[in-house]
Design a protein around this motif. Structure first.
Motif, PDB file in Angstrom:
ATOM      1  N   GLN A 128      14.636   3.664  18.635  1.00  0.00           N
ATOM      2  CA  GLN A 128      13.748   4.728  18.156  1.00  0.00           C
ATOM      3  C   GLN A 128      13.140   4.364  16.811  1.00  0.00           C
ATOM      4  N   LEU A 129      13.953   3.789  15.941  1.00  0.00           N
ATOM      5  CA  LEU A 129      13.477   3.372  14.625  1.00  0.00           C
ATOM      6  C   LEU A 129      12.345   2.346  14.762  1.00  0.00           C
ATOM      7  N   PHE A 130      12.548   1.332  15.598  1.00  0.00           N
ATOM      8  CA  PHE A 130      11.540   0.286  15.761  1.00  0.00           C
ATOM      9  C   PHE A 130      10.296   0.806  16.487  1.00  0.00           C
ATOM     10  N   GLN A 131      10.479   1.714  17.438  1.00  0.00           N
ATOM     11  CA  GLN A 131       9.322   2.326  18.099  1.00  0.00           C
ATOM     12  C   GLN A 131       8.465   3.073  17.078  1.00  0.00           C
ATOM     13  N   ASN A 132       9.108   3.881  16.249  1.00  0.00           N
ATOM     14  CA  ASN A 132       8.366   4.646  15.243  1.00  0.00           C
ATOM     15  C   ASN A 132       7.702   3.728  14.227  1.00  0.00           C
ATOM     16  N   ALA A 133       8.366   2.632  13.875  1.00  0.00           N
ATOM     17  CA  ALA A 133       7.774   1.669  12.934  1.00  0.00           C
ATOM     18  C   ALA A 133       6.530   1.021  13.540  1.00  0.00           C
ATOM     19  N   LEU A 134       6.581   0.692  14.820  1.00  0.00           N
ATOM     20  CA  LEU A 134       5.421   0.088  15.486  1.00  0.00           C
ATOM     21  C   LEU A 134       4.258   1.079  15.539  1.00  0.00           C
ATOM     22  N   ILE A 135       4.554   2.326  15.863  1.00  0.00           N
ATOM     23  CA  ILE A 135       3.504   3.352  15.878  1.00  0.00           C
ATOM     24  C   ILE A 135       2.882   3.496  14.497  1.00  0.00           C
ATOM     25  N   SER A 136       3.710   3.545  13.478  1.00  0.00           N
ATOM     26  CA  SER A 136       3.218   3.657  12.100  1.00  0.00           C
ATOM     27  C   SER A 136       2.357   2.448  11.729  1.00  0.00           C
ATOM     28  N   HIS A 137       2.807   1.261  12.117  1.00  0.00           N
ATOM     29  CA  HIS A 137       2.059   0.031  11.842  1.00  0.00           C
ATOM     30  C   HIS A 137       0.693   0.059  12.538  1.00  0.00           C
ATOM     31  N   GLN A 138       0.671   0.491  13.789  1.00  0.00           N
ATOM     32  CA  GLN A 138      -0.603   0.563  14.512  1.00  0.00           C
ATOM     33  C   GLN A 138      -1.539   1.574  13.862  1.00  0.00           C
ATOM     34  N   ASN A 139      -1.004   2.705  13.435  1.00  0.00           N
ATOM     35  CA  ASN A 139      -1.832   3.699  12.743  1.00  0.00           C
ATOM     36  C   ASN A 139      -2.388   3.147  11.437  1.00  0.00           C
ATOM     37  N   ARG A 140      -1.590   2.356  10.742  1.00  0.00           N
ATOM     38  CA  ARG A 140      -2.075   1.754   9.497  1.00  0.00           C
ATOM     39  C   ARG A 140      -3.201   0.757   9.773  1.00  0.00           C
ATOM     40  N   ILE A 141      -3.087  -0.017  10.824  1.00  0.00           N
ATOM     41  CA  ILE A 141      -4.159  -0.953  11.189  1.00  0.00           C
ATOM     42  C   ILE A 141      -5.450  -0.182  11.444  1.00  0.00           C
ATOM     43  N   ILE A 142      -5.354   0.918  12.178  1.00  0.00           N
ATOM     44  CA  ILE A 142      -6.542   1.732  12.453  1.00  0.00           C
ATOM     45  C   ILE A 142      -7.148   2.233  11.145  1.00  0.00           C
ATOM     46  N   ARG A 143      -6.308   2.734  10.227  1.00  0.00           N
ATOM     47  CA  ARG A 143      -6.826   3.197   8.930  1.00  0.00           C
ATOM     48  C   ARG A 143      -7.509   2.057   8.178  1.00  0.00           C
ATOM     49  N   ASN A 144      -6.884   0.879   8.192  1.00  0.00           N
ATOM     50  CA  ASN A 144      -7.439  -0.253   7.442  1.00  0.00           C
ATOM     51  C   ASN A 144      -8.783  -0.722   7.983  1.00  0.00           C
ATOM     52  N   ILE A 145      -8.987  -0.636   9.298  1.00  0.00           N
ATOM     53  CA  ILE A 145     -10.241  -1.147   9.851  1.00  0.00           C
ATOM     54  C   ILE A 145     -11.313  -0.088  10.007  1.00  0.00           C
ATOM     55  N   SER A 146     -10.942   1.203   9.899  1.00  0.00           N
ATOM     56  CA  SER A 146     -11.950   2.223  10.172  1.00  0.00           C
ATOM     57  C   SER A 146     -12.142   3.262   9.067  1.00  0.00           C
ATOM     58  N   PHE A 147     -11.229   3.363   8.123  1.00  0.00           N
ATOM     59  CA  PHE A 147     -11.350   4.366   7.071  1.00  0.00           C
ATOM     60  C   PHE A 147     -12.101   3.801   5.869  1.00  0.00           C
ATOM     61  N   THR A 148     -12.819   4.675   5.180  1.00  0.00           N
ATOM     62  CA  THR A 148     -13.400   4.286   3.888  1.00  0.00           C
ATOM     63  C   THR A 148     -12.276   4.209   2.868  1.00  0.00           C
ATOM     64  N   ALA A 149     -12.562   3.636   1.705  1.00  0.00           N
ATOM     65  CA  ALA A 149     -11.556   3.546   0.650  1.00  0.00           C
ATOM     66  C   ALA A 149     -11.064   4.935   0.257  1.00  0.00           C
ATOM     67  N   GLU A 150     -11.988   5.884   0.174  1.00  0.00           N
ATOM     68  CA  GLU A 150     -11.594   7.259  -0.189  1.00  0.00           C
ATOM     69  C   GLU A 150     -10.677   7.859   0.872  1.00  0.00           C
ATOM     70  N   GLU A 151     -11.017   7.662   2.133  1.00  0.00           N
ATOM     71  CA  GLU A 151     -10.179   8.181   3.217  1.00  0.00           C
ATOM     72  C   GLU A 151      -8.796   7.531   3.205  1.00  0.00           C
ATOM     73  N   LYS A 152      -8.743   6.218   2.939  1.00  0.00           N
ATOM     74  CA  LYS A 152      -7.449   5.527   2.852  1.00  0.00           C
ATOM     75  C   LYS A 152      -6.597   6.110   1.736  1.00  0.00           C
ATOM     76  N   TYR A 153      -7.222   6.336   0.573  1.00  0.00           N
ATOM     77  CA  TYR A 153      -6.486   6.872  -0.570  1.00  0.00           C
ATOM     78  C   TYR A 153      -5.974   8.281  -0.275  1.00  0.00           C
ATOM     79  N   LEU A 154      -6.838   9.146   0.262  1.00  0.00           N
ATOM     80  CA  LEU A 154      -6.428  10.519   0.564  1.00  0.00           C
ATOM     81  C   LEU A 154      -5.321  10.551   1.625  1.00  0.00           C
ATOM     82  N   GLU A 155      -5.385   9.657   2.586  1.00  0.00           N
ATOM     83  CA  GLU A 155      -4.339   9.576   3.611  1.00  0.00           C
ATOM     84  C   GLU A 155      -3.037   9.055   3.003  1.00  0.00           C
ATOM     85  N   PHE A 156      -3.141   8.082   2.089  1.00  0.00           N
ATOM     86  CA  PHE A 156      -1.955   7.568   1.396  1.00  0.00           C
ATOM     87  C   PHE A 156      -1.252   8.698   0.650  1.00  0.00           C
ATOM     88  N   ILE A 157      -2.022   9.504  -0.082  1.00  0.00           N
ATOM     89  CA  ILE A 157      -1.470  10.624  -0.842  1.00  0.00           C
ATOM     90  C   ILE A 157      -0.858  11.657   0.101  1.00  0.00           C
TER      91      ILE A 157
END
Length: 193
Positions: A128-157
């Motif tokens: 379960q831990l590794f499944q959730n980590a993979l999902i989180s990693h995939q979501n981060r990739i999506i943010r990195n390739i599709s979000f603006t810098a402002e959107e990335k920052y607001l999502e980080f916060i």
């Protein structure tokens, strides 16, 4: 975080027995590190897998120009480590630095295997831990390739509301893939609007 709180957090995911919890704490190694200590460095052999008891760690990658790229920040009850090195016996690609004073539980590979072999519940927990980590990693990739810098920052916060108070701005900027100067301008712009 106390040992009792860690047990409660583990049991929120899986209903471990007292005997299983006893094996867990009997086999793992507890360590404390001061702020700015390096728990592992790139190139280390047999790096541990870690559970953060208290404090904040940064997992980072150092490129050929010695630039540090923040990969992950971890706080209480987060797991971290270079899984490729841990599971496949390779030299670590990543380093782990204490951004505050920290306490961690360290798992060597043989202890990790022993704990998993002692109970199918541990295997389920880590799956379960590794499944959730993979999902989180995939979501981060999506943010990195599709979000603006402002959107990335607001999502980080949004995802990590306390980290901005702990983590130096240069590492947050690195995590987002921007310069610290640009992050400063971005924060001023957001504050005005």
């Amino acid at each position: 975080m106390t040992q009792k709180e860690i047990i409660e957090a583990l049991r929120r995911k899986i209903d471990f027995t007292k005997e299983e919890i006893d094996i867990f704490f009997d086999k793992i190694e507890h360590q404390s590190y001061a702020k700015n200590a390096y728990l592992t460095k790139p190139g280390d052999l047999n790096p541990p897998f870690m559970l953060i008891k208290s404090g904040c760690l940064m997992t980072y990658f150092k490129d050929l120009n010695d630039h540090i790229h923040a990969i992950q920040f971890g706080q209480e009850m987060w797991w971290t480590g270079d899984l490729d090195a841990f599971f496949n016996g390779k030299p670590s690609k990543y380093g782990i630095k204490a951004l505050t004073d920290v306490e961690v539980y360290l798992f060597k590979r043989e202890i990790f295997e022993l704990i998993n072999n002692s109970s199918t519940l541990f295997e389920r927990y880590f799956r379960q831990l590794f499944q959730n980590a993979l999902i989180s990693h995939q979501n981060r990739i999506i943010r990195n390739i599709s979000f603006t810098a402002e959107e990335k920052y607001l999502e980080f916060i949004r995802l990590h509301p306390r980290l901005e108070l702990i983590v130096p701005q240069k590492y947050i900027a690195s995590y987002m893939g921007i310069t610290p100067e640009f992050l400063s301008k971005l924060k001023k712009q957001i504050a005005k609007s």
